[in-house]
Scaffold this active site. Structure first.
Site, PDB file in Angstrom:
ATOM      1  N   PHE A 173       0.972  -1.203   0.033  1.00 53.39           N
ATOM      2  CA  PHE A 173       0.228   0.048  -0.081  1.00 53.39           C
ATOM      3  C   PHE A 173       0.861   1.260  -0.132  1.00 53.39           C
ATOM      4  O   PHE A 173       1.872   1.209   0.848  1.00 53.39           O
ATOM      5  CB  PHE A 173      -0.811   0.210   1.156  1.00 53.39           C
ATOM      6  CG  PHE A 173      -1.589   1.243   1.600  1.00 53.39           C
ATOM      7  CD1 PHE A 173      -2.736   1.486   0.660  1.00 53.39           C
ATOM      8  CD2 PHE A 173      -1.085   2.028   2.282  1.00 53.39           C
ATOM      9  CE1 PHE A 173      -3.496   2.799   0.767  1.00 53.39           C
ATOM     10  CE2 PHE A 173      -2.011   3.547   2.355  1.00 53.39           C
ATOM     11  CZ  PHE A 173      -3.030   3.804   1.689  1.00 53.39           C
ATOM     12  N   SER A 216       6.270   2.523  17.862  1.00 53.63           N
ATOM     13  CA  SER A 216       5.815   1.134  17.802  1.00 53.63           C
ATOM     14  C   SER A 216       6.710   0.280  16.791  1.00 53.63           C
ATOM     15  O   SER A 216       6.453   0.081  15.821  1.00 53.63           O
ATOM     16  CB  SER A 216       4.437   1.030  17.165  1.00 53.63           C
ATOM     17  OG  SER A 216       3.390   1.406  17.607  1.00 53.63           O
ATOM     18  N   PRO A 217       7.941   0.112  17.680  1.00 51.25           N
ATOM     19  CA  PRO A 217       9.156  -0.412  16.807  1.00 51.25           C
ATOM     20  C   PRO A 217       8.824  -2.016  16.329  1.00 51.25           C
ATOM     21  O   PRO A 217       9.283  -2.332  15.210  1.00 51.25           O
ATOM     22  CB  PRO A 217      10.160  -0.479  17.816  1.00 51.25           C
ATOM     23  CG  PRO A 217       9.604  -0.496  19.118  1.00 51.25           C
ATOM     24  CD  PRO A 217       8.414   0.341  19.104  1.00 51.25           C
ATOM     25  N   GLU A 240      -7.057  20.185  10.477  1.00 51.51           N
ATOM     26  CA  GLU A 240      -6.879  19.759  11.811  1.00 51.51           C
ATOM     27  C   GLU A 240      -8.117  20.952  12.858  1.00 51.51           C
ATOM     28  O   GLU A 240      -7.986  21.961  12.448  1.00 51.51           O
ATOM     29  CB  GLU A 240      -5.744  20.366  12.224  1.00 51.51           C
ATOM     30  CG  GLU A 240      -4.433  19.084  12.142  1.00 51.51           C
ATOM     31  CD  GLU A 240      -3.248  19.674  12.555  1.00 51.51           C
ATOM     32  OE1 GLU A 240      -2.367  18.533  12.689  1.00 51.51           O
ATOM     33  OE2 GLU A 240      -2.729  20.531  12.667  1.00 51.51           O
ATOM     34  N   ARG A 271       7.420 -10.114   7.823  1.00 54.37           N
ATOM     35  CA  ARG A 271       7.068  -8.992   8.559  1.00 54.37           C
ATOM     36  C   ARG A 271       6.116  -7.834   8.011  1.00 54.37           C
ATOM     37  O   ARG A 271       6.396  -7.579   6.741  1.00 54.37           O
ATOM     38  CB  ARG A 271       8.304  -8.092   9.228  1.00 54.37           C
ATOM     39  CG  ARG A 271       9.322  -9.036   9.917  1.00 54.37           C
ATOM     40  CD  ARG A 271       9.113  -9.384  11.394  1.00 54.37           C
ATOM     41  NE  ARG A 271      10.096 -10.151  12.044  1.00 54.37           N
ATOM     42  CZ  ARG A 271       9.964 -10.922  13.067  1.00 54.37           C
ATOM     43  NH1 ARG A 271       8.737 -11.048  13.364  1.00 54.37           N
ATOM     44  NH2 ARG A 271      10.905 -11.559  13.720  1.00 54.37           N
ATOM     45  N   GLU A 272       5.147  -7.476   8.584  1.00 55.06           N
ATOM     46  CA  GLU A 272       4.305  -6.554   8.120  1.00 55.06           C
ATOM     47  C   GLU A 272       4.837  -4.903   8.505  1.00 55.06           C
ATOM     48  O   GLU A 272       4.991  -4.712   9.763  1.00 55.06           O
ATOM     49  CB  GLU A 272       2.728  -6.611   8.387  1.00 55.06           C
ATOM     50  CG  GLU A 272       2.428  -8.072   7.690  1.00 55.06           C
ATOM     51  CD  GLU A 272       0.860  -8.469   8.369  1.00 55.06           C
ATOM     52  OE1 GLU A 272       0.605  -9.583   8.280  1.00 55.06           O
ATOM     53  OE2 GLU A 272       0.388  -7.716   9.341  1.00 55.06           O
ATOM     54  N   GLU A 276      -5.518  22.911   7.475  1.00 54.56           N
ATOM     55  CA  GLU A 276      -7.034  22.961   7.287  1.00 54.56           C
ATOM     56  C   GLU A 276      -7.455  21.571   7.695  1.00 54.56           C
ATOM     57  O   GLU A 276      -8.926  21.983   7.918  1.00 54.56           O
ATOM     58  CB  GLU A 276      -7.489  23.536   5.865  1.00 54.56           C
ATOM     59  CG  GLU A 276      -7.060  22.779   4.824  1.00 54.56           C
ATOM     60  CD  GLU A 276      -7.486  23.144   3.191  1.00 54.56           C
ATOM     61  OE1 GLU A 276      -7.436  22.617   2.451  1.00 54.56           O
ATOM     62  OE2 GLU A 276      -7.969  24.473   3.530  1.00 54.56           O
TER      63      GLU A 276
END
Lengths: 172, 172
Positions: A14, A112-113, A139, A36-37, A137
């Protein structure tokens, strides 16, 4: 024990505007093959912005992944080629409307290793003065000025759950 | 300011063994339509495991997304339907070889609320006794027993960068 993994192949799954997701085929230390993803993220900054000696600015915003409004320190993503201090000054002004007379780098964290390469560079901002709010714009943010001790209490009570915000307090 | 976003549509882009990635079409508070790239993760636990009154166990492991060996507190993902305390006891034993006489829930954190729904539930484990190491054959881990004050110093020096590990110390 030798812990290294050897990457044999990496296939993109993706590619979005912000995130990329790859599947890596790796050789483990025991020779076994595994997958691994991995999410790739541009990384970002987070800022302990001192409004006074003992108050900081928290931003309250809706976070779509968890479908909740939460309190965090001001933060944002690195733009392509942007250095971390420029990003810090830009995000501070966009989110809070303040510029800082003094910026100090406190350290970096990895969020998030296990599955993601996101690093967040944490800064302390002092001597704040009026700049111009806005710039992103998409946020919608409410600002809160909170005593540092109150923020620490809110962390312990579970009223602040954002990891970069919590981590920042271990770096001062 | 009203900060809520309304989800109009959510389309899956990737479904892996661990991660899912969706694109959400949302209506912003100003009526504008925007898209959010969102990673879904099962969530997990992390454990401050006290080997003695003033030492904890750190695990050193290779993290493929950042291509580095780093030090973290023991942690792991929730299995489908698993409650968080069961996950805590399972991961503690798998990663360190210890069971715990006493487990205390300290709090939960959200690691990257801008793009991911991962929550990590943090526990304190005490009264450790020998169990059986292993269980996840894709993990290669070195164990370290480190004084709590040394861990805090390593955080401040940037030798420990993992957000859940750093956050855990704000919850004790």
């Amino acid at each position: 024990m030798k812990c290294l993994e050897k990457t044999l192949e990496e296939k993109n799954q993706f590619k979005g505007k912000i995130l990329t997701l790859d599947i890596k085929t790796v050789e483990l230390p025991n020779g076994k093959i595994s997958e691994r993803e991995i999410v790739k993220h541009p990384g970002g900054v987070a800022i302990l912005a001192y409004k006074t000696d003992n108050t900081i600015i928290l931003v309250e915003q809706f976070r779509s992944p968890i479908e909740k409004n939460i309190l965090e320190i001001p933060a944002g993503k690195l733009e392509k080629g942007e250095d971390i201090e420029t990003c810090c000054r830009r995000e501070l002004e966009e989110e809070t409307g303040y510029k800082a007379g003094k910026i100090t780098f406190l350290g970096k964290i990895v969020t998030s290793p296990g599955f993601c390469d996101e690093y967040i560079h944490i800064f302390k901002a002092e001597d704040l003065y009026e700049g111009q709010i806005g710039g992103d714009e998409d946020e919608f943010i409410n600002l809160h000025e909170v005593e540092v001790q109150k923020v620490k209490d809110m962390i312990k009570k579970g009223e602040i759950i954002d990891a970069k915000t919590i981590s920042a307090f271990m770096l001062i």
